[in-house]
Design a protein around this motif. Structure first.
Motif, PDB file in Angstrom:
ATOM      1  N   ASN A  70     -55.623  -3.255   0.101  1.00  0.00           N
ATOM      2  CA  ASN A  70     -54.923  -2.597   1.199  1.00  0.00           C
ATOM      3  C   ASN A  70     -54.217  -1.334   0.718  1.00  0.00           C
ATOM      4  OD1 ASN A  70     -54.782  -3.022   3.970  1.00  0.00           O
ATOM      5  ND2 ASN A  70     -52.702  -3.831   3.879  1.00  0.00           N
ATOM      6  N   ASP A  71     -53.572  -1.418  -0.449  1.00  0.00           N
ATOM      7  CA  ASP A  71     -52.882  -0.248  -0.997  1.00  0.00           C
ATOM      8  C   ASP A  71     -53.861   0.877  -1.304  1.00  0.00           C
ATOM      9  OD1 ASP A  71     -50.335  -1.333  -0.893  1.00  0.00           O
ATOM     10  OD2 ASP A  71     -50.498  -2.235  -2.871  1.00  0.00           O
ATOM     11  N   LEU A  72     -54.983   0.547  -1.926  1.00  0.00           N
ATOM     12  CA  LEU A  72     -55.948   1.584  -2.296  1.00  0.00           C
ATOM     13  C   LEU A  72     -56.526   2.247  -1.043  1.00  0.00           C
ATOM     14  CD1 LEU A  72     -57.828   0.121  -5.389  1.00  0.00           C
ATOM     15  CD2 LEU A  72     -55.656   1.328  -5.235  1.00  0.00           C
ATOM     16  N   GLU A  73     -56.720   1.486   0.019  1.00  0.00           N
ATOM     17  CA  GLU A  73     -57.172   2.085   1.273  1.00  0.00           C
ATOM     18  C   GLU A  73     -56.065   2.949   1.885  1.00  0.00           C
ATOM     19  OE1 GLU A  73     -58.586  -0.971   3.858  1.00  0.00           O
ATOM     20  OE2 GLU A  73     -60.493  -1.202   2.784  1.00  0.00           O
ATOM     21  N   PHE A  74     -54.811   2.483   1.760  1.00  0.00           N
ATOM     22  CA  PHE A  74     -53.662   3.243   2.262  1.00  0.00           C
ATOM     23  C   PHE A  74     -53.574   4.596   1.562  1.00  0.00           C
ATOM     24  CE2 PHE A  74     -48.879   3.835   2.112  1.00  0.00           C
ATOM     25  CZ  PHE A  74     -48.763   4.230   3.429  1.00  0.00           C
ATOM     26  N   TRP A  75     -53.918   4.623   0.274  1.00  0.00           N
ATOM     27  CA  TRP A  75     -53.922   5.877  -0.491  1.00  0.00           C
ATOM     28  C   TRP A  75     -55.186   6.702  -0.271  1.00  0.00           C
ATOM     29  CZ3 TRP A  75     -52.713   2.843  -5.609  1.00  0.00           C
ATOM     30  CH2 TRP A  75     -51.427   2.293  -5.515  1.00  0.00           C
ATOM     31  N   GLY A  76     -56.149   6.143   0.468  1.00  0.00           N
ATOM     32  CA  GLY A  76     -57.405   6.852   0.690  1.00  0.00           C
ATOM     33  C   GLY A  76     -58.368   6.785  -0.476  1.00  0.00           C
ATOM     34  N   ALA A  77     -58.097   5.890  -1.430  1.00  0.00           N
ATOM     35  CA  ALA A  77     -58.912   5.834  -2.650  1.00  0.00           C
ATOM     36  C   ALA A  77     -60.345   5.409  -2.371  1.00  0.00           C
ATOM     37  CB  ALA A  77     -58.272   4.879  -3.660  1.00  0.00           C
ATOM     38  N   HIS A  78     -60.568   4.686  -1.268  1.00  0.00           N
ATOM     39  CA  HIS A  78     -61.931   4.285  -0.937  1.00  0.00           C
ATOM     40  C   HIS A  78     -62.769   5.479  -0.493  1.00  0.00           C
ATOM     41  CE1 HIS A  78     -59.676   4.391   2.765  1.00  0.00           C
ATOM     42  NE2 HIS A  78     -60.767   4.260   3.502  1.00  0.00           N
ATOM     43  N   GLU A  79     -62.109   6.610  -0.184  1.00  0.00           N
ATOM     44  CA  GLU A  79     -62.815   7.827   0.215  1.00  0.00           C
ATOM     45  C   GLU A  79     -63.108   8.728  -0.981  1.00  0.00           C
ATOM     46  OE1 GLU A  79     -63.979   8.282   3.098  1.00  0.00           O
ATOM     47  OE2 GLU A  79     -62.853   6.924   4.408  1.00  0.00           O
ATOM     48  N   TRP A  80     -62.175   8.780  -1.970  1.00  0.00           N
ATOM     49  CA  TRP A  80     -62.360   9.726  -3.068  1.00  0.00           C
ATOM     50  C   TRP A  80     -62.675   9.058  -4.409  1.00  0.00           C
ATOM     51  CZ3 TRP A  80     -58.549   8.502  -6.488  1.00  0.00           C
ATOM     52  CH2 TRP A  80     -57.303   8.088  -6.006  1.00  0.00           C
ATOM     53  N   SER A  81     -62.910   7.745  -4.390  1.00  0.00           N
ATOM     54  CA  SER A  81     -63.290   7.045  -5.617  1.00  0.00           C
ATOM     55  C   SER A  81     -64.245   5.910  -5.260  1.00  0.00           C
ATOM     56  CB  SER A  81     -62.054   6.482  -6.330  1.00  0.00           C
ATOM     57  OG  SER A  81     -61.602   5.305  -5.686  1.00  0.00           O
ATOM     58  N   ASN A  82     -64.648   5.156  -6.272  1.00  0.00           N
ATOM     59  CA  ASN A  82     -65.522   4.006  -6.026  1.00  0.00           C
ATOM     60  C   ASN A  82     -64.726   2.721  -5.835  1.00  0.00           C
ATOM     61  OD1 ASN A  82     -64.658   3.863  -8.670  1.00  0.00           O
ATOM     62  ND2 ASN A  82     -66.557   2.938  -9.437  1.00  0.00           N
ATOM     63  N   ALA A  83     -63.519   2.863  -5.297  1.00  0.00           N
ATOM     64  CA  ALA A  83     -62.645   1.709  -5.070  1.00  0.00           C
ATOM     65  C   ALA A  83     -63.079   0.949  -3.826  1.00  0.00           C
ATOM     66  CB  ALA A  83     -61.189   2.161  -4.945  1.00  0.00           C
ATOM     67  N   LYS A  84     -64.208   0.275  -3.925  1.00  0.00           N
ATOM     68  CA  LYS A  84     -64.717  -0.534  -2.832  1.00  0.00           C
ATOM     69  C   LYS A  84     -64.260  -1.984  -3.031  1.00  0.00           C
ATOM     70  CE  LYS A  84     -66.789   3.204  -1.623  1.00  0.00           C
ATOM     71  NZ  LYS A  84     -66.127   4.089  -0.631  1.00  0.00           N
ATOM     72  N   PRO A  85     -64.250  -2.788  -1.960  1.00  0.00           N
ATOM     73  CA  PRO A  85     -63.747  -4.163  -2.077  1.00  0.00           C
ATOM     74  C   PRO A  85     -64.337  -4.945  -3.235  1.00  0.00           C
ATOM     75  CG  PRO A  85     -64.089  -3.634   0.218  1.00  0.00           C
ATOM     76  CD  PRO A  85     -64.614  -2.468  -0.558  1.00  0.00           C
TER      77      PRO A  85
END
Length: 213
Positions: A25-40
């Motif tokens: 949830n935090d990584l999505e809040f930071w938008g990291a799923h858009e600019w990194s490979n931080a997928k579930p």
């Protein structure tokens, strides 16, 4: 370096203890799923792997709200903190890092003392200068990219990237030296994570088998 390791360690560290869905949830809040490979899938995998490596300590707590097995919360260890700070320093100094690594480094920069953050960023500027110099041993910017055919556009891109990166970094250094932001040891830090029940306005809505992990 793996940006996932830096992001996950940083998120867990900010919470003190966190379960997988909180980290996601935090990584999505930071938008990291858009600019990194931080997928579930990569987030949950990283949590489990780093627990095996001793970077995180896993705690089984009350059963999940979905009625499944006990939920696992993670806490960063001393070894994990050392790894986190090593990755953070590397992210801030290397000239050739991908934007996701640099972005993660900037996101956690206030976990360092102000003076150290400035020194690391100055080192980045110097690394960019050295990289630019190595490029211009084969390419003269003043003569334009045409001197090397269309391949010269690659060299031209590298030189402009080095110049833009150095200019941006010097601006950040100036703002930090002038007192911007709250760094380690200076007082109450900026709270950049979501509380347990706080709604995430940027959630993807996708479910994953490890959401309660």
């Amino acid at each position: 370096m793996s940006v996932i390791r830096l992001l996950v360690l940083g998120a867990v560290r900010m919470h003190g203890r966190a379960h997988g869905y909180q980290v996601r949830n935090d990584l999505e809040f930071w938008g990291a799923h858009e600019w990194s490979n931080a997928k579930p899938g990569s987030i949950y995998h990283a949590l489990k792997q780093m627990a095996k490596q001793g970077l995180l300590k896993a705690h089984e707590v009350a059963p999940s709200t979905a009625g499944g097995p006990p939920r696992t919360e993670y806490e960063i260890t001393e070894q994990g903190t050392e790894e986190y700070l090593k990755l953070l320093r590397e992210a801030l100094t290397s000239y050739d890092q991908k934007l996701d690594v640099l972005s993660a480094g900037i996101g956690f920069i206030v976990d360092l003392p102000r003076a150290e953050a400035v020194e690391l960023l100055k080192k980045r500027v110097e690394n960019l200068r050295q990289w630019r110099t190595s490029v211009t041993e084969y390419y003269t910017p003043e003569e334009g990219p045409e001197q090397l055919g269309h391949i010269g556009e690659i060299m031209n891109f590298w030189v402009h990237s080095a110049d833009a990166g150095a200019e941006w970094t010097r601006g950040l250094i100036r703002r930090i030296e002038e007192g911007a932001y709250v760094f380690s040891g200076e007082g109450e830090p900026f709270v950049g994570v979501l509380a347990e029940e706080q709604e995430n306005p940027y959630a993807t809505g996708e479910k994953h088998p490890g959401d309660e992990a």
